[in-house]
Scaffold this motif. Sequence first.
Motif, PDB file in Angstrom:
ATOM      1  N   UNK A 161       0.839  -1.205   0.000  1.00  0.00           N
ATOM      2  CA  UNK A 161       0.000   0.000   0.000  1.00  0.00           C
ATOM      3  C   UNK A 161       0.868   1.248   0.000  1.00  0.00           C
ATOM      4  N   UNK A 162       1.884   1.261   0.836  1.00  0.00           N
ATOM      5  CA  UNK A 162       2.731   2.449   0.953  1.00  0.00           C
ATOM      6  C   UNK A 162       3.561   2.696  -0.301  1.00  0.00           C
ATOM      7  N   UNK A 163       3.683   1.687  -1.158  1.00  0.00           N
ATOM      8  CA  UNK A 163       4.403   1.840  -2.428  1.00  0.00           C
ATOM      9  C   UNK A 163       3.466   1.768  -3.630  1.00  0.00           C
ATOM     10  N   UNK A 164       2.179   1.945  -3.362  1.00  0.00           N
ATOM     11  CA  UNK A 164       1.185   1.859  -4.432  1.00  0.00           C
ATOM     12  C   UNK A 164       0.929   3.222  -5.049  1.00  0.00           C
ATOM     13  N   UNK A 165      -0.070   3.285  -5.923  1.00  0.00           N
ATOM     14  CA  UNK A 165      -0.463   4.544  -6.550  1.00  0.00           C
ATOM     15  C   UNK A 165      -1.494   5.305  -5.729  1.00  0.00           C
ATOM     16  N   UNK A 166      -1.761   4.808  -4.520  1.00  0.00           N
ATOM     17  CA  UNK A 166      -2.691   5.497  -3.639  1.00  0.00           C
ATOM     18  C   UNK A 166      -4.136   5.181  -3.959  1.00  0.00           C
ATOM     19  N   UNK A 167      -4.988   6.179  -3.797  1.00  0.00           N
ATOM     20  CA  UNK A 167      -6.435   6.005  -3.921  1.00  0.00           C
ATOM     21  C   UNK A 167      -7.020   7.184  -4.685  1.00  0.00           C
ATOM     22  N   UNK A 168      -8.227   7.004  -5.205  1.00  0.00           N
ATOM     23  CA  UNK A 168      -8.943   8.181  -5.693  1.00  0.00           C
ATOM     24  C   UNK A 168      -9.372   8.995  -4.480  1.00  0.00           C
ATOM     25  N   UNK A 169      -9.628  10.275  -4.674  1.00  0.00           N
ATOM     26  CA  UNK A 169      -9.975  11.127  -3.542  1.00  0.00           C
ATOM     27  C   UNK A 169     -11.282  10.693  -2.877  1.00  0.00           C
ATOM     28  N   UNK A 170     -12.251  10.233  -3.668  1.00  0.00           N
ATOM     29  CA  UNK A 170     -13.539   9.836  -3.096  1.00  0.00           C
ATOM     30  C   UNK A 170     -13.377   8.665  -2.135  1.00  0.00           C
ATOM     31  N   UNK A 171     -12.692   7.625  -2.561  1.00  0.00           N
ATOM     32  CA  UNK A 171     -12.503   6.472  -1.689  1.00  0.00           C
ATOM     33  C   UNK A 171     -11.509   6.777  -0.570  1.00  0.00           C
ATOM     34  N   UNK A 172     -10.578   7.669  -0.815  1.00  0.00           N
ATOM     35  CA  UNK A 172      -9.648   8.049   0.249  1.00  0.00           C
ATOM     36  C   UNK A 172     -10.394   8.764   1.372  1.00  0.00           C
ATOM     37  N   UNK A 173     -11.385   9.564   1.001  1.00  0.00           N
ATOM     38  CA  UNK A 173     -12.203  10.210   2.026  1.00  0.00           C
ATOM     39  C   UNK A 173     -12.911   9.186   2.902  1.00  0.00           C
ATOM     40  N   UNK A 174     -13.438   8.133   2.284  1.00  0.00           N
ATOM     41  CA  UNK A 174     -14.098   7.066   3.048  1.00  0.00           C
ATOM     42  C   UNK A 174     -13.098   6.364   3.966  1.00  0.00           C
ATOM     43  N   UNK A 175     -11.899   6.125   3.445  1.00  0.00           N
ATOM     44  CA  UNK A 175     -10.872   5.447   4.235  1.00  0.00           C
ATOM     45  C   UNK A 175     -10.464   6.299   5.435  1.00  0.00           C
ATOM     46  N   UNK A 176     -10.322   7.599   5.215  1.00  0.00           N
ATOM     47  CA  UNK A 176      -9.962   8.503   6.316  1.00  0.00           C
ATOM     48  C   UNK A 176     -11.044   8.498   7.390  1.00  0.00           C
ATOM     49  N   UNK A 194       1.538   8.321   6.860  1.00  0.00           N
ATOM     50  CA  UNK A 194       1.890   7.489   5.707  1.00  0.00           C
ATOM     51  C   UNK A 194       0.909   7.702   4.554  1.00  0.00           C
ATOM     52  N   UNK A 195      -0.393   7.772   4.873  1.00  0.00           N
ATOM     53  CA  UNK A 195      -1.399   7.934   3.823  1.00  0.00           C
ATOM     54  C   UNK A 195      -1.340   9.321   3.185  1.00  0.00           C
ATOM     55  N   UNK A 196      -1.103  10.352   3.977  1.00  0.00           N
ATOM     56  CA  UNK A 196      -1.018  11.705   3.410  1.00  0.00           C
ATOM     57  C   UNK A 196       0.199  11.827   2.482  1.00  0.00           C
ATOM     58  N   UNK A 197       1.312  11.233   2.897  1.00  0.00           N
ATOM     59  CA  UNK A 197       2.515  11.243   2.061  1.00  0.00           C
ATOM     60  C   UNK A 197       2.257  10.503   0.746  1.00  0.00           C
ATOM     61  N   UNK A 198       1.582   9.365   0.842  1.00  0.00           N
ATOM     62  CA  UNK A 198       1.256   8.572  -0.346  1.00  0.00           C
ATOM     63  C   UNK A 198       0.363   9.357  -1.302  1.00  0.00           C
ATOM     64  N   UNK A 199      -0.667   9.993  -0.770  1.00  0.00           N
ATOM     65  CA  UNK A 199      -1.604  10.728  -1.610  1.00  0.00           C
ATOM     66  C   UNK A 199      -0.961  11.958  -2.243  1.00  0.00           C
ATOM     67  N   UNK A 200      -0.155  12.670  -1.501  1.00  0.00           N
ATOM     68  CA  UNK A 200       0.521  13.847  -2.064  1.00  0.00           C
ATOM     69  C   UNK A 200       1.413  13.451  -3.228  1.00  0.00           C
ATOM     70  N   UNK A 201       2.180  12.381  -3.058  1.00  0.00           N
ATOM     71  CA  UNK A 201       3.090  11.934  -4.112  1.00  0.00           C
ATOM     72  C   UNK A 201       2.325  11.533  -5.364  1.00  0.00           C
ATOM     73  N   UNK A 202       1.213  10.845  -5.199  1.00  0.00           N
ATOM     74  CA  UNK A 202       0.485  10.341  -6.362  1.00  0.00           C
ATOM     75  C   UNK A 202      -0.411  11.392  -7.007  1.00  0.00           C
ATOM     76  N   UNK A 203      -0.907  12.343  -6.239  1.00  0.00           N
ATOM     77  CA  UNK A 203      -1.616  13.466  -6.846  1.00  0.00           C
ATOM     78  C   UNK A 203      -0.639  14.297  -7.678  1.00  0.00           C
TER      79      UNK A 203
END
Length: 254
Positions: A161-176, A194-203
């Motif tokens: 997960x930490x080395x993945x492409x992250x999530x779409x924003x809609x599903x990331x909101x649900x995960x948060x 970890x999740x914020x770093x992942x999302x910033x990098x992939x956005x």
Amino acid sequence: MAKEKLYTIPLNDAVNAQDECPFCYIERQLEQDLMDFVLGSGSSYMEADIRDLTDRAGFCRTHFKKMFDYGNTLGNAWILKTHYMRTIAEMKKAFDSYSPARISLKDRLKKPSGHANPVSEWIAERDDSCYICNNFEKEYDRYLDTFMTMYDRDSDFRNRIQNSKGFCLSHFGDLCEYAEQHLKDSEKKAFFDAMFKLMEANMDRLSEDVSWMVEKFDYRNKDADWKNSKDAIQRGMQKLKGGYPADPPYKQAK
């Protein structure tokens, strides 16, 4: 198959697909499975108990469109036939419950906070209900729970997960939201860092792909490498809102 395997295997498959969002991947699979169940060759629409459930829940505009695209004319007709019978009965009941309400001038000037009209209230309740959406949401909650459990207990899954492409924003909101409600306070900082770093990098990655696609339309870059931008539009749209904009309609297997 053990109960947990029902959710861990598809979740692992979704992560291994290296998609822009593993929950989009799961959502598509679940939706297609539900479409097959409702309209597929198993003829669930011919079973009175299943059609009673679809009559009660109805379908949203999006899934009516997808059911039409699916292509089973007889199945759709059967579903609509009995659904219309129930809907007309409910509509008449809503009509019978209507009586004109006295509304003061002061209240007329206010923005209504609810439904003063029983017919509009009945329609709003129908619009909020969909057999496919309702069943997906039940499964989706279980996948969120499984995700958090695997992330906590499975180091290999956590690393992927930490080395993945992250999530779409809609599903990331649900995960948060799910993590906020279910993680211990002592666990939240490490998870969200970890999740914020992942999302910033992939956005940023998606933004760069889209930007390079724009640059490729400059004649000076016509011979330059496309890099990762050829499918940037559909991936960029998915990252922002979820789903698969480039997918063709899902149709009944012949």
